[in-house]
Design a protein around this motif. Structure first.
Motif, mmCIF file in Angstrom:
data_model
loop_
_atom_site.group_PDB
_atom_site.id
_atom_site.type_symbol
_atom_site.label_atom_id
_atom_site.label_comp_id
_atom_site.label_asym_id
_atom_site.label_seq_id
_atom_site.Cartn_x
_atom_site.Cartn_y
_atom_site.Cartn_z
ATOM 1 N N GLU A 14 0.838 -1.188 0.000
ATOM 2 C CA GLU A 14 0.000 0.000 0.000
ATOM 3 C C GLU A 14 0.881 1.250 0.000
ATOM 4 O OE1 GLU A 14 -3.675 1.788 2.591
ATOM 5 O OE2 GLU A 14 -3.325 -0.367 2.597
ATOM 6 N N GLY A 15 0.580 2.191 -0.902
ATOM 7 C CA GLY A 15 1.339 3.429 -1.017
ATOM 8 C C GLY A 15 2.548 3.342 -1.928
ATOM 9 N N SER A 16 2.865 2.151 -2.411
ATOM 10 C CA SER A 16 4.027 1.995 -3.293
ATOM 11 C C SER A 16 3.666 2.387 -4.733
ATOM 12 C CB SER A 16 4.524 0.549 -3.274
ATOM 13 O OG SER A 16 3.598 -0.299 -3.941
ATOM 14 N N PRO A 17 4.656 2.711 -5.551
ATOM 15 C CA PRO A 17 4.388 3.018 -6.956
ATOM 16 C C PRO A 17 3.706 1.860 -7.692
ATOM 17 C CG PRO A 17 6.609 3.719 -6.390
ATOM 18 C CD PRO A 17 6.076 2.941 -5.211
ATOM 19 N N ARG A 19 1.584 -0.300 -6.397
ATOM 20 C CA ARG A 19 0.167 -0.294 -5.990
ATOM 21 C C ARG A 19 -0.574 0.842 -6.663
ATOM 22 N NH1 ARG A 19 -3.119 -1.887 -1.580
ATOM 23 N NH2 ARG A 19 -1.788 -3.724 -1.566
ATOM 24 N N GLU A 20 0.051 2.011 -6.719
ATOM 25 C CA GLU A 20 -0.611 3.148 -7.369
ATOM 26 C C GLU A 20 -0.900 2.854 -8.832
ATOM 27 O OE1 GLU A 20 1.486 6.818 -6.620
ATOM 28 O OE2 GLU A 20 1.564 6.405 -4.466
ATOM 29 N N GLU A 21 0.051 2.234 -9.524
ATOM 30 C CA GLU A 21 -0.157 1.870 -10.929
ATOM 31 C C GLU A 21 -1.254 0.814 -11.062
ATOM 32 O OE1 GLU A 21 2.420 -0.530 -14.117
ATOM 33 O OE2 GLU A 21 3.362 1.345 -13.466
ATOM 34 N N ASP A 23 -3.756 0.206 -8.955
ATOM 35 C CA ASP A 23 -5.052 0.814 -8.635
ATOM 36 C C ASP A 23 -5.563 1.685 -9.773
ATOM 37 O OD1 ASP A 23 -5.057 -0.434 -6.160
ATOM 38 O OD2 ASP A 23 -4.482 1.376 -5.035
ATOM 39 N N THR A 24 -4.662 2.458 -10.376
ATOM 40 C CA THR A 24 -5.057 3.323 -11.487
ATOM 41 C C THR A 24 -5.569 2.499 -12.660
ATOM 42 O OG1 THR A 24 -3.493 5.040 -10.824
ATOM 43 C CG2 THR A 24 -4.240 5.085 -13.111
ATOM 44 N N ASP A 27 -8.993 0.928 -11.597
ATOM 45 C CA ASP A 27 -10.093 1.880 -11.393
ATOM 46 C C ASP A 27 -10.441 2.719 -12.619
ATOM 47 O OD1 ASP A 27 -10.234 0.980 -8.761
ATOM 48 O OD2 ASP A 27 -8.969 2.584 -7.984
ATOM 49 N N ARG A 46 -8.612 -6.656 -2.740
ATOM 50 C CA ARG A 46 -9.832 -5.918 -2.394
ATOM 51 C C ARG A 46 -10.937 -6.830 -1.864
ATOM 52 N NH1 ARG A 46 -10.295 -0.968 -6.723
ATOM 53 N NH2 ARG A 46 -8.267 -0.074 -6.225
#
Length: 84
Positions: A14-17, A19-21, A23-24, A27, A46
């Motif tokens: 969580e919060g790592s690059p 994870r961000e990629e 999630d993007t 979503d 999830r």
């Protein structure tokens, strides 16, 4: 009951690059593309519940009508799940 789409992708902490990629992509691309076609989009991080992750992943791979696999990052877990 909606059809299931299981998303296999690198997730990262969580919060790592990573994870961000992940999630993007989930979503903003995968979910908006598949929900109108009647799919429930599922990614293992999830899900709520106390089942063993490995058995739940295998069950989702076997039972889902569709799997979307993200191969960026050369993630061994993704390759394993893809082979299932």
């Amino acid at each position: 009951m909606p059809k299931k789409c299981f998303v296999i992708s690198p997730i990262g902490d969580e919060g790592s690059p990573i994870r961000e990629e992940a999630d993007t992509l989930l979503d903003l691309v995968i979910t908006p593309a598949l929900e109108p076609a009647g799919f429930e989009v599922i990614r293992v991080d999830r899900l709520k519940g106390a089942k063993a992750i490995t058995s739940e992943i295998i069950q989702l791979i076997q039972d889902s009508e569709l799997c979307v696999i993200v191969l960026t990052g050369h993630n061994p877990n993704v390759y394993y799940e893809m082979g299932r």
